[in-house]
Design a protein around this motif. Sequence first.
Motif, PDB file in Angstrom:
ATOM      1  N   ASN A 111      49.147  13.072  32.049  1.00  0.00           N
ATOM      2  CA  ASN A 111      50.416  12.365  32.205  1.00  0.00           C
ATOM      3  C   ASN A 111      51.521  13.401  32.133  1.00  0.00           C
ATOM      4  OD1 ASN A 111      49.275   9.638  32.124  1.00  0.00           O
ATOM      5  ND2 ASN A 111      48.749  10.188  30.037  1.00  0.00           N
ATOM      6  N   TYR A 112      52.461  13.311  33.053  1.00  0.00           N
ATOM      7  CA  TYR A 112      53.512  14.324  33.094  1.00  0.00           C
ATOM      8  C   TYR A 112      54.853  13.704  33.445  1.00  0.00           C
ATOM      9  CZ  TYR A 112      52.523  14.165  38.143  1.00  0.00           C
ATOM     10  OH  TYR A 112      52.322  13.754  39.431  1.00  0.00           O
ATOM     11  N   GLU A 113      55.888  14.452  33.130  1.00  0.00           N
ATOM     12  CA  GLU A 113      57.255  14.060  33.455  1.00  0.00           C
ATOM     13  C   GLU A 113      57.939  15.254  34.114  1.00  0.00           C
ATOM     14  OE1 GLU A 113      61.394  12.879  31.176  1.00  0.00           O
ATOM     15  OE2 GLU A 113      59.506  12.685  30.110  1.00  0.00           O
ATOM     16  N   ILE A 114      58.495  15.020  35.281  1.00  0.00           N
ATOM     17  CA  ILE A 114      59.186  16.075  36.014  1.00  0.00           C
ATOM     18  C   ILE A 114      60.665  15.709  36.088  1.00  0.00           C
ATOM     19  CG2 ILE A 114      59.396  17.257  38.229  1.00  0.00           C
ATOM     20  CD1 ILE A 114      56.396  16.722  38.641  1.00  0.00           C
ATOM     21  N   ASN A 115      61.517  16.616  35.647  1.00  0.00           N
ATOM     22  CA  ASN A 115      62.950  16.337  35.596  1.00  0.00           C
ATOM     23  C   ASN A 115      63.752  17.058  36.672  1.00  0.00           C
ATOM     24  OD1 ASN A 115      62.824  14.682  33.196  1.00  0.00           O
ATOM     25  ND2 ASN A 115      62.367  16.563  32.099  1.00  0.00           N
ATOM     26  N   GLN A 116      63.473  18.314  36.914  1.00  0.00           N
ATOM     27  CA  GLN A 116      64.318  19.100  37.809  1.00  0.00           C
ATOM     28  C   GLN A 116      63.520  20.033  38.703  1.00  0.00           C
ATOM     29  OE1 GLN A 116      67.020  21.211  35.281  1.00  0.00           O
ATOM     30  NE2 GLN A 116      67.695  19.394  34.224  1.00  0.00           N
ATOM     31  N   CYS A 117      62.435  19.543  39.293  1.00  0.00           N
ATOM     32  CA  CYS A 117      61.597  20.394  40.136  1.00  0.00           C
ATOM     33  C   CYS A 117      61.514  19.824  41.547  1.00  0.00           C
ATOM     34  CB  CYS A 117      60.181  20.482  39.583  1.00  0.00           C
ATOM     35  SG  CYS A 117      60.085  21.232  37.969  1.00  0.00           S
ATOM     36  N   GLU A 118      61.566  20.713  42.516  1.00  0.00           N
ATOM     37  CA  GLU A 118      61.348  20.315  43.907  1.00  0.00           C
ATOM     38  C   GLU A 118      59.856  20.211  44.206  1.00  0.00           C
ATOM     39  OE1 GLU A 118      63.773  19.607  46.205  1.00  0.00           O
ATOM     40  OE2 GLU A 118      65.190  19.789  44.544  1.00  0.00           O
ATOM     41  N   SER A 119      59.055  21.081  43.575  1.00  0.00           N
ATOM     42  CA  SER A 119      57.601  21.051  43.730  1.00  0.00           C
ATOM     43  C   SER A 119      56.966  21.401  42.390  1.00  0.00           C
ATOM     44  CB  SER A 119      57.142  22.033  44.805  1.00  0.00           C
ATOM     45  OG  SER A 119      57.369  23.360  44.395  1.00  0.00           O
ATOM     46  N   ALA A 120      55.785  20.832  42.162  1.00  0.00           N
ATOM     47  CA  ALA A 120      55.098  21.068  40.893  1.00  0.00           C
ATOM     48  C   ALA A 120      53.601  21.151  41.136  1.00  0.00           C
ATOM     49  CB  ALA A 120      55.408  19.955  39.908  1.00  0.00           C
ATOM     50  N   THR A 121      52.948  22.071  40.423  1.00  0.00           N
ATOM     51  CA  THR A 121      51.496  22.204  40.489  1.00  0.00           C
ATOM     52  C   THR A 121      50.975  22.440  39.082  1.00  0.00           C
ATOM     53  OG1 THR A 121      51.664  24.577  40.929  1.00  0.00           O
ATOM     54  CG2 THR A 121      51.415  23.140  42.842  1.00  0.00           C
ATOM     55  N   ILE A 122      49.672  22.206  38.925  1.00  0.00           N
ATOM     56  CA  ILE A 122      49.016  22.519  37.662  1.00  0.00           C
ATOM     57  C   ILE A 122      47.806  23.372  37.996  1.00  0.00           C
ATOM     58  CG2 ILE A 122      47.617  20.403  37.613  1.00  0.00           C
ATOM     59  CD1 ILE A 122      48.171  20.459  34.520  1.00  0.00           C
ATOM     60  N   GLY A 123      47.623  24.437  37.245  1.00  0.00           N
ATOM     61  CA  GLY A 123      46.507  25.349  37.459  1.00  0.00           C
ATOM     62  C   GLY A 123      45.579  25.350  36.265  1.00  0.00           C
ATOM     63  N   PHE A 124      44.286  25.374  36.534  1.00  0.00           N
ATOM     64  CA  PHE A 124      43.254  25.458  35.500  1.00  0.00           C
ATOM     65  C   PHE A 124      42.611  26.830  35.605  1.00  0.00           C
ATOM     66  CE2 PHE A 124      43.788  21.026  36.290  1.00  0.00           C
ATOM     67  CZ  PHE A 124      43.570  20.396  35.080  1.00  0.00           C
ATOM     68  N   ILE A 125      42.723  27.626  34.563  1.00  0.00           N
ATOM     69  CA  ILE A 125      42.166  28.975  34.553  1.00  0.00           C
ATOM     70  C   ILE A 125      40.994  29.015  33.572  1.00  0.00           C
ATOM     71  CG2 ILE A 125      42.642  31.409  34.090  1.00  0.00           C
ATOM     72  CD1 ILE A 125      45.638  30.693  34.587  1.00  0.00           C
ATOM     73  N   PRO A 126      39.770  29.323  34.055  1.00  0.00           N
ATOM     74  CA  PRO A 126      38.640  29.450  33.133  1.00  0.00           C
ATOM     75  C   PRO A 126      38.947  30.525  32.097  1.00  0.00           C
ATOM     76  CG  PRO A 126      37.900  29.532  35.412  1.00  0.00           C
ATOM     77  CD  PRO A 126      39.389  29.622  35.435  1.00  0.00           C
ATOM     78  N   PHE A 127      38.730  30.195  30.818  1.00  0.00           N
ATOM     79  CA  PHE A 127      39.128  31.122  29.763  1.00  0.00           C
ATOM     80  C   PHE A 127      37.948  31.563  28.905  1.00  0.00           C
ATOM     81  CE2 PHE A 127      41.135  32.061  25.612  1.00  0.00           C
ATOM     82  CZ  PHE A 127      41.954  33.088  26.013  1.00  0.00           C
ATOM     83  N   TYR A 128      37.145  30.620  28.430  1.00  0.00           N
ATOM     84  CA  TYR A 128      36.034  30.979  27.556  1.00  0.00           C
ATOM     85  C   TYR A 128      34.846  30.076  27.870  1.00  0.00           C
ATOM     86  CZ  TYR A 128      33.354  32.031  23.373  1.00  0.00           C
ATOM     87  OH  TYR A 128      32.369  32.431  22.514  1.00  0.00           O
TER      88      TYR A 128
END
Length: 86
Positions: A20-37
């Motif tokens: 769930n997300y809230e965007i206030n002042q963005c023209e475009s938005a992405t989410i990235g998943f980076i394998p860590f451990y």
Amino acid sequence: MKKRMSFRFSNPATTTLQINYEINQCESATIGFIPFYGAVGKERIYKLGVLDNKIVIDVAAWDKGLYKLLLYCDGDAEEMRSVLIE
């Protein structure tokens, strides 16, 4: 100053991950998943709808392990958190 965007999710995830997300002042938005451990591979990028407020991602086939989630607003990293895929 109000954040340009924020997000929340259940942790850990097993088959699906609802963010769930809230965007206030963005023209475009992405989410990235980076394998860590424990997980391997490249960053996975998902486009977020700036007029929407959630995304559901199927993680059932992902490697189990810890991932870093990066929230991008107009190409800039806005926030980072960790999620465990079991």
